[in-house]
Scaffold this motif. Structure first.
Motif, PDB file in Angstrom:
ATOM      1  N   ALA A  23       0.834  -1.206   0.000  1.00 14.96           N
ATOM      2  CA  ALA A  23       0.000   0.000   0.000  1.00 14.96           C
ATOM      3  C   ALA A  23       0.865   1.251   0.000  1.00 14.96           C
ATOM      4  O   ALA A  23       0.547   2.228  -0.687  1.00 14.96           O
ATOM      5  CB  ALA A  23      -0.939  -0.006   1.203  1.00 14.96           C
ATOM      6  N   SER A  24       1.969   1.210   0.740  1.00 14.09           N
ATOM      7  CA  SER A  24       2.869   2.368   0.768  1.00 14.09           C
ATOM      8  C   SER A  24       3.511   2.615  -0.591  1.00 14.09           C
ATOM      9  O   SER A  24       3.971   3.717  -0.868  1.00 14.09           O
ATOM     10  CB  SER A  24       3.942   2.194   1.847  1.00 14.09           C
ATOM     11  N   MET A  25       3.518   1.581  -1.433  1.00 13.33           N
ATOM     12  CA  MET A  25       4.036   1.718  -2.796  1.00 13.33           C
ATOM     13  C   MET A  25       2.922   2.057  -3.782  1.00 13.33           C
ATOM     14  O   MET A  25       3.144   2.082  -4.976  1.00 13.33           O
ATOM     15  CB  MET A  25       4.749   0.430  -3.215  1.00 13.33           C
ATOM     16  N   GLY A  26       1.701   2.276  -3.271  1.00 12.50           N
ATOM     17  CA  GLY A  26       0.597   2.703  -4.121  1.00 12.50           C
ATOM     18  C   GLY A  26      -0.336   1.613  -4.598  1.00 12.50           C
ATOM     19  O   GLY A  26      -1.144   1.847  -5.499  1.00 12.50           O
ATOM     20  N   HIS A  27      -0.272   0.432  -4.011  1.00  9.94           N
ATOM     21  CA  HIS A  27      -1.125  -0.677  -4.464  1.00  9.94           C
ATOM     22  C   HIS A  27      -2.509  -0.559  -3.830  1.00  9.94           C
ATOM     23  O   HIS A  27      -2.665  -0.645  -2.613  1.00  9.94           O
ATOM     24  CB  HIS A  27      -0.490  -2.015  -4.097  1.00  9.94           C
ATOM     25  N   LEU A  28      -3.530  -0.375  -4.654  1.00  9.12           N
ATOM     26  CA  LEU A  28      -4.901  -0.180  -4.197  1.00  9.12           C
ATOM     27  C   LEU A  28      -5.442  -1.383  -3.450  1.00  9.12           C
ATOM     28  O   LEU A  28      -5.985  -1.251  -2.343  1.00  9.12           O
ATOM     29  CB  LEU A  28      -5.802   0.144  -5.398  1.00  9.12           C
ATOM     30  N   GLY A  29      -5.309  -2.571  -4.024  1.00  8.00           N
ATOM     31  CA  GLY A  29      -5.815  -3.782  -3.387  1.00  8.00           C
ATOM     32  C   GLY A  29      -5.182  -4.019  -2.027  1.00  8.00           C
ATOM     33  O   GLY A  29      -5.847  -4.453  -1.081  1.00  8.00           O
ATOM     34  N   ALA A  30      -3.890  -3.714  -1.910  1.00  8.53           N
ATOM     35  CA  ALA A  30      -3.194  -3.886  -0.634  1.00  8.53           C
ATOM     36  C   ALA A  30      -3.750  -2.931   0.414  1.00  8.53           C
ATOM     37  O   ALA A  30      -3.889  -3.306   1.579  1.00  8.53           O
ATOM     38  CB  ALA A  30      -1.695  -3.665  -0.827  1.00  8.53           C
ATOM     39  N   ALA A  31      -4.075  -1.724   0.002  1.00 12.35           N
ATOM     40  CA  ALA A  31      -4.657  -0.760   0.948  1.00 12.35           C
ATOM     41  C   ALA A  31      -6.019  -1.248   1.435  1.00 12.35           C
ATOM     42  O   ALA A  31      -6.341  -1.127   2.620  1.00 12.35           O
ATOM     43  CB  ALA A  31      -4.781   0.608   0.294  1.00 12.35           C
ATOM     44  N   ILE A  32      -6.799  -1.818   0.541  1.00 12.65           N
ATOM     45  CA  ILE A  32      -8.104  -2.365   0.927  1.00 12.65           C
ATOM     46  C   ILE A  32      -7.913  -3.509   1.923  1.00 12.65           C
ATOM     47  O   ILE A  32      -8.598  -3.578   2.948  1.00 12.65           O
ATOM     48  CB  ILE A  32      -8.889  -2.840  -0.310  1.00 12.65           C
ATOM     49  N   GLU A  33      -6.992  -4.407   1.624  1.00 15.56           N
ATOM     50  CA  GLU A  33      -6.749  -5.551   2.511  1.00 15.56           C
ATOM     51  C   GLU A  33      -6.215  -5.101   3.867  1.00 15.56           C
ATOM     52  O   GLU A  33      -6.637  -5.607   4.907  1.00 15.56           O
ATOM     53  CB  GLU A  33      -5.801  -6.549   1.856  1.00 15.56           C
ATOM     54  N   ALA A  34      -5.278  -4.152   3.864  1.00 21.18           N
ATOM     55  CA  ALA A  34      -4.735  -3.646   5.130  1.00 21.18           C
ATOM     56  C   ALA A  34      -5.851  -3.002   5.952  1.00 21.18           C
ATOM     57  O   ALA A  34      -5.956  -3.238   7.165  1.00 21.18           O
ATOM     58  CB  ALA A  34      -3.612  -2.640   4.869  1.00 21.18           C
ATOM     59  N   GLY A  35      -6.696  -2.230   5.298  1.00 18.84           N
ATOM     60  CA  GLY A  35      -7.823  -1.619   5.996  1.00 18.84           C
ATOM     61  C   GLY A  35      -8.747  -2.663   6.593  1.00 18.84           C
ATOM     62  O   GLY A  35      -9.207  -2.528   7.725  1.00 18.84           O
ATOM     63  N   SER A  36      -9.013  -3.709   5.839  1.00 12.13           N
ATOM     64  CA  SER A  36      -9.900  -4.774   6.324  1.00 12.13           C
ATOM     65  C   SER A  36      -9.301  -5.501   7.521  1.00 12.13           C
ATOM     66  O   SER A  36     -10.012  -5.815   8.481  1.00 12.13           O
ATOM     67  CB  SER A  36     -10.183  -5.781   5.210  1.00 12.13           C
ATOM     68  N   LEU A  37      -8.004  -5.788   7.478  1.00 10.29           N
ATOM     69  CA  LEU A  37      -7.359  -6.467   8.607  1.00 10.29           C
ATOM     70  C   LEU A  37      -7.422  -5.606   9.863  1.00 10.29           C
ATOM     71  O   LEU A  37      -7.682  -6.112  10.961  1.00 10.29           O
ATOM     72  CB  LEU A  37      -5.921  -6.848   8.261  1.00 10.29           C
ATOM     73  N   HIS A  38      -7.205  -4.299   9.708  1.00  3.76           N
ATOM     74  CA  HIS A  38      -7.321  -3.399  10.854  1.00  3.76           C
ATOM     75  C   HIS A  38      -8.767  -3.327  11.332  1.00  3.76           C
ATOM     76  O   HIS A  38      -9.031  -3.338  12.536  1.00  3.76           O
ATOM     77  CB  HIS A  38      -6.815  -1.999  10.502  1.00  3.76           C
ATOM     78  N   LYS A  39      -9.693  -3.261  10.406  1.00  3.65           N
ATOM     79  CA  LYS A  39     -11.113  -3.143  10.750  1.00  3.65           C
ATOM     80  C   LYS A  39     -11.599  -4.330  11.579  1.00  3.65           C
ATOM     81  O   LYS A  39     -12.344  -4.174  12.541  1.00  3.65           O
ATOM     82  CB  LYS A  39     -11.943  -3.039   9.473  1.00  3.65           C
ATOM     83  N   PHE A  40     -11.169  -5.530  11.195  1.00  5.21           N
ATOM     84  CA  PHE A  40     -11.624  -6.739  11.881  1.00  5.21           C
ATOM     85  C   PHE A  40     -10.662  -7.239  12.959  1.00  5.21           C
ATOM     86  O   PHE A  40     -10.936  -8.229  13.630  1.00  5.21           O
ATOM     87  CB  PHE A  40     -11.881  -7.847  10.859  1.00  5.21           C
TER      88      PHE A  40
END
Length: 128
Positions: free
Chosen positions: A38-55
């Motif tokens: 995500a820090s390199m700009g990957h959209l899917g990774a940002a979504i996944e990181a957000g989901s892991l934090h969310k849950f």
């Protein structure tokens, strides 16, 4: 992934969240990889990181951290964010055909998570 390719880092993270991979799931390692991609700009990774934090998977649950990733997506990728939100709404309304088409549009625009969601809908519909 070792050479810093964001797609490879993301893909490795996806392997760590799959229960059928050797060694089972490792949400902690997946989160590290998703945050790096995500820090390199990957959209899917940002979504996944957000989901892991969310849950709270692989990390203590943190809506603040999840919102940070989701906000980045909405600011940087407004069109994709609108498409994925619309697809999710269609899915919740049980309008699976519309959800599938909308996820496909987002997938074609570069959202890998939407590609997975479209495949999930296809599997779900084919298993009936």
């Amino acid at each position: 992934a070792e050479k810093g390719d964001r797609n490879s880092v993301y893909s490795l993270g996806m392997m760590y969240i799959r229960p059928d991979c050797p060694g089972g799931t490792n949400h902690e390692e997946a989160l590290v990889l998703f945050e790096k991609a995500a820090s390199m700009g990957h959209l899917g990774a940002a979504i996944e990181a957000g989901s892991l934090h969310k849950f709270g998977l692989g990390t203590p649950r943190s809506c603040n951290h999840a919102v940070r990733y989701y906000s980045w997506i909405s600011i940087k990728h407004d069109h994709l964010a609108r498409l994925t939100r619309q697809a999710l709404e269609f899915y919740f309304q049980k309008e699976y055909q519309k959800a599938f088409i909308t996820y496909q549009l987002a997938a074609e625009a570069g959202c890998e998570t939407s590609q997975y969601n479209a495949a999930y809908i296809t599997e779900k519909e084919n298993s009936k």
